[in-house]
Motif scaffolding. Structure first.
Motif, PDB file in Angstrom:
ATOM      1  N   GLY A 186       0.838  -1.196   0.000  1.00 29.25           N
ATOM      2  CA  GLY A 186       0.000   0.000   0.000  1.00 29.25           C
ATOM      3  C   GLY A 186       0.869   1.240   0.000  1.00 29.25           C
ATOM      4  O   GLY A 186       1.987   1.252  -0.532  1.00 29.25           O
ATOM      5  N   THR A 187       0.386   2.301   0.637  1.00 31.20           N
ATOM      6  CA  THR A 187       1.107   3.569   0.620  1.00 31.20           C
ATOM      7  C   THR A 187       1.866   3.862   1.902  1.00 31.20           C
ATOM      8  O   THR A 187       2.654   4.806   1.950  1.00 31.20           O
ATOM      9  CB  THR A 187       0.117   4.731   0.378  1.00 31.20           C
ATOM     10  N   SER A 188       1.651   3.058   2.954  1.00 30.80           N
ATOM     11  CA  SER A 188       2.293   3.400   4.228  1.00 30.80           C
ATOM     12  C   SER A 188       2.846   2.187   4.973  1.00 30.80           C
ATOM     13  O   SER A 188       2.930   2.194   6.197  1.00 30.80           O
ATOM     14  CB  SER A 188       1.299   4.140   5.128  1.00 30.80           C
ATOM     15  N   ALA A 189       3.233   1.152   4.232  1.00 30.64           N
ATOM     16  CA  ALA A 189       3.797  -0.025   4.892  1.00 30.64           C
ATOM     17  C   ALA A 189       4.873  -0.647   4.016  1.00 30.64           C
ATOM     18  O   ALA A 189       4.888  -0.485   2.793  1.00 30.64           O
ATOM     19  CB  ALA A 189       2.705  -1.052   5.195  1.00 30.64           C
ATOM     20  N   LEU A 190       5.782  -1.353   4.677  1.00 30.88           N
ATOM     21  CA  LEU A 190       6.839  -2.100   3.993  1.00 30.88           C
ATOM     22  C   LEU A 190       6.862  -3.524   4.524  1.00 30.88           C
ATOM     23  O   LEU A 190       6.691  -3.748   5.723  1.00 30.88           O
ATOM     24  CB  LEU A 190       8.211  -1.476   4.246  1.00 30.88           C
ATOM     25  N   LEU A 191       7.108  -4.466   3.641  1.00 27.57           N
ATOM     26  CA  LEU A 191       7.299  -5.862   4.033  1.00 27.57           C
ATOM     27  C   LEU A 191       8.725  -6.226   3.683  1.00 27.57           C
ATOM     28  O   LEU A 191       9.133  -6.100   2.520  1.00 27.57           O
ATOM     29  CB  LEU A 191       6.328  -6.779   3.289  1.00 27.57           C
ATOM     30  N   ILE A 192       9.505  -6.642   4.693  1.00 30.31           N
ATOM     31  CA  ILE A 192      10.883  -7.033   4.419  1.00 30.31           C
ATOM     32  C   ILE A 192      11.016  -8.538   4.632  1.00 30.31           C
ATOM     33  O   ILE A 192      10.514  -9.089   5.605  1.00 30.31           O
ATOM     34  CB  ILE A 192      11.903  -6.244   5.272  1.00 30.31           C
ATOM     35  N   GLU A 193      11.642  -9.191   3.669  1.00 27.80           N
ATOM     36  CA  GLU A 193      11.939 -10.623   3.772  1.00 27.80           C
ATOM     37  C   GLU A 193      13.377 -10.757   4.250  1.00 27.80           C
ATOM     38  O   GLU A 193      14.294 -10.218   3.622  1.00 27.80           O
ATOM     39  CB  GLU A 193      11.765 -11.302   2.417  1.00 27.80           C
ATOM     40  N   VAL A 194      13.556 -11.468   5.371  1.00 25.33           N
ATOM     41  CA  VAL A 194      14.866 -11.561   6.003  1.00 25.33           C
ATOM     42  C   VAL A 194      15.095 -12.977   6.505  1.00 25.33           C
ATOM     43  O   VAL A 194      14.164 -13.772   6.640  1.00 25.33           O
ATOM     44  CB  VAL A 194      14.987 -10.560   7.175  1.00 25.33           C
ATOM     45  N   ASP A 195      16.368 -13.293   6.788  1.00 30.29           N
ATOM     46  CA  ASP A 195      16.706 -14.623   7.282  1.00 30.29           C
ATOM     47  C   ASP A 195      16.289 -14.844   8.728  1.00 30.29           C
ATOM     48  O   ASP A 195      15.949 -15.955   9.107  1.00 30.29           O
ATOM     49  CB  ASP A 195      18.221 -14.869   7.156  1.00 30.29           C
ATOM     50  N   ASP A 196      16.327 -13.804   9.554  1.00 31.31           N
ATOM     51  CA  ASP A 196      16.012 -13.939  10.973  1.00 31.31           C
ATOM     52  C   ASP A 196      15.005 -12.857  11.371  1.00 31.31           C
ATOM     53  O   ASP A 196      15.378 -11.810  11.902  1.00 31.31           O
ATOM     54  CB  ASP A 196      17.293 -13.816  11.807  1.00 31.31           C
ATOM     55  N   PRO A 197      13.703 -13.095  11.112  1.00 28.95           N
ATOM     56  CA  PRO A 197      12.698 -12.073  11.404  1.00 28.95           C
ATOM     57  C   PRO A 197      12.682 -11.625  12.863  1.00 28.95           C
ATOM     58  O   PRO A 197      12.451 -10.448  13.141  1.00 28.95           O
ATOM     59  CB  PRO A 197      11.370 -12.739  11.026  1.00 28.95           C
ATOM     60  N   LEU A 198      12.926 -12.542  13.794  1.00 27.20           N
ATOM     61  CA  LEU A 198      12.885 -12.161  15.208  1.00 27.20           C
ATOM     62  C   LEU A 198      14.026 -11.211  15.559  1.00 27.20           C
ATOM     63  O   LEU A 198      13.845 -10.262  16.321  1.00 27.20           O
ATOM     64  CB  LEU A 198      12.935 -13.419  16.083  1.00 27.20           C
ATOM     65  N   ALA A 199      15.202 -11.436  14.975  1.00 27.64           N
ATOM     66  CA  ALA A 199      16.330 -10.520  15.198  1.00 27.64           C
ATOM     67  C   ALA A 199      16.020  -9.144  14.609  1.00 27.64           C
ATOM     68  O   ALA A 199      16.286  -8.111  15.229  1.00 27.64           O
ATOM     69  CB  ALA A 199      17.608 -11.086  14.589  1.00 27.64           C
ATOM     70  N   TRP A 200      15.447  -9.123  13.418  1.00 25.80           N
ATOM     71  CA  TRP A 200      15.075  -7.848  12.804  1.00 25.80           C
ATOM     72  C   TRP A 200      13.979  -7.159  13.604  1.00 25.80           C
ATOM     73  O   TRP A 200      14.008  -5.952  13.799  1.00 25.80           O
ATOM     74  CB  TRP A 200      14.641  -8.060  11.352  1.00 25.80           C
TER      75      TRP A 200
END
Length: 197
Positions: free
Chosen positions: A7-21
């Motif tokens: 959308g216009t106000s969110a980002l989805l990041i794909e990462v190896d360790d979501p909990l660390a991020w």
């Protein structure tokens, strides 16, 4: 790391360790250096919602080094579990051991809340010593407090609902209470142990 606008106000990041991020991003938000409304970890992603400038935050995230590991919290929680679930025997067969050995493995395991989902108060607990398939056909009603296993996760149903996880036990612990702060007992990063009741 992959970064995608939502959308216009969110980002989805794909990462190896979501909990660390999640932990690193939450620390930045708490310190006032990250202007986002919500940070929501998933199995392989982190959603940042309420972003004031998607373009600016995308550039900022691309310049960050990845966090080394999710910090271990001192907020341990013991959850009493009666291990009498209808799928305990089939889980033992699936992993090639006895029911008692399954219970021992589950009470010896140190679980971490990886992320929430499915229903308010439901948490996906990482740390399961094996991978267990979902049921071929979901149950139309799983009682509240049921402890289940699916894939590499353990979880506890906060309310009665349909579900396809292998049920190994039950607990009386209240997982979601709108009058509690926060309402969910199991928050990302929290350490959880099952104690045989």
């Amino acid at each position: 790391m992959e970064i995608r606008p939502v959308g216009t106000s969110a980002l989805l990041i794909e990462v190896d360790d979501p909990l660390a991020w999640f932990a690193a991003l939450d620390a930045e938000r708490t310190a006032g250096r990250l202007d986002v409304t919500d940070i929501v970890p998933g199995a392989r992603t982190v959603l940042l919602d309420g972003v004031s400038s998607v373009t600016t935050l995308t550039a900022t995230l691309r310049s960050w080094p990845p966090p080394s590991a999710a910090p271990v919290t001192a907020d341990d929680l013991d959850i009493p579990v009666t291990f009498d679930g209808p799928d305990l025997e089939s889980v033992a067969t699936l992993v090639g051991t006895s029911k008692d050995a399954v219970v021992t493995a589950l009470t010896d395991a140190v679980f971490r809340v990886a992320f929430g989902g499915f229903a308010p108060g439901f948490a996906y607990l990482s740390g399961l010593p094996w991978s267990v398939p979902r049921l071929a056909s979901p149950r139309p009603r799983v009682p509240a407090g049921s402890v289940g296993l699916a894939a590499e996760f353990a979880g506890i149903y906060p309310t009665a609902s349909p579900g396809g996880w292998q049920l190994v036990g039950r607990t009386d612990t209240v997982l979601f209470d709108i009058d509690r702060t926060p309402p969910a007992l199991l928050t990302p990063g929290r350490t959880v142990r099952f104690v045989a009741a």
